[in-house]
Design an enzyme around this catalytic site. Structure first.
Site: not given
Length: 200
Positions: A38, A77, A79, A116-117, A121, A146
């Site tokens: 995976r 938003a 990190l 999620p695949g 994150e 930005e």
């Protein structure tokens, strides 16, 4: 529902290491005794903020995102990239840096696995109320993409409609706006404390 199978990682190969994410290949045990590889991106994590004014408008950000090659509607938003910084403090910092706002109240809206695949994150999204402007002298100097970031105040119900029309496609923004509208309609009862422990 919890899986009966453990999906044990037998080994991991790191394909790429960057500042924000790494790309790895895990060899994983599968039900029935088999194994599979995976590939996925391991991410540092992020926070997002729905800034909700007393008049019911939310602040949305317009920012260029290179992977999709376009400017997207988003929430303020950023990190989780400061060691030891609680997510709520990261959210307040990003609110100030991207929206030039401070808040008197910060509540937890939801935790969201963005894709999620493909990646692990996890973004923690907060609701900010009791908003006030950061004084001009204390404002963050934006650079790179930005530097062209713009903001717009939109009634929350209009923002939800934009998401449902496909005009807002950023997963965190869609989730945050829908959650904000829902908790407003439930008189804020579903909100959780900003320092609620994160379950990974």
């Amino acid at each position: 529902m919890t899986s009966a199978h453990a999906y044990a990682v037998l080994d991991r190969i790191e394909r790429f290491q960057g500042k924000i994410f790494s790309v790895v290949t895990d060899r994983v045990t599968m039900p029935g005794g088999g194994q599979a590889e995976r590939d996925y991106a391991r991410h540092v994590g992020a926070v997002g903020v729905v800034p909700l004014a007393d008049d019911g408008r939310v602040l949305l950000v317009r920012q260029y995102r290179h992977p999709v090659g376009k400017v997207l509607w988003e929430l303020p938003a950023g990190l989780v990239d400061v060691a030891g910084e609680p997510p709520a403090d990261t959210a307040r910092r990003e609110l100030a840096e991207e929206a030039d706002l401070r808040c008197e109240r910060l509540d937890l809206l939801l935790d969201l696995h963005t894709s999620p695949g493909f990646t692990d994150e996890l973004i923690r999204i907060f609701l900010a109320r009791g908003l006030s402007a950061v004084p001009d002298a204390d404002r963050f100097a934006r650079s790179d993409e930005e530097a062209e970031l713009t903001v717009e105040w939109v009634p929350l119900d209009d923002a939800v409609a934009m998401a449902l029309r496909g005009e807002i496609t950023n997963a965190a923004a869609v989730g945050g706006l829908l959650a904000a509208a829902r908790v407003r309609d439930e008189d804020w009862h579903p909100l959780r404390a900003a320092d609620t422990p994160l379950v990974r």
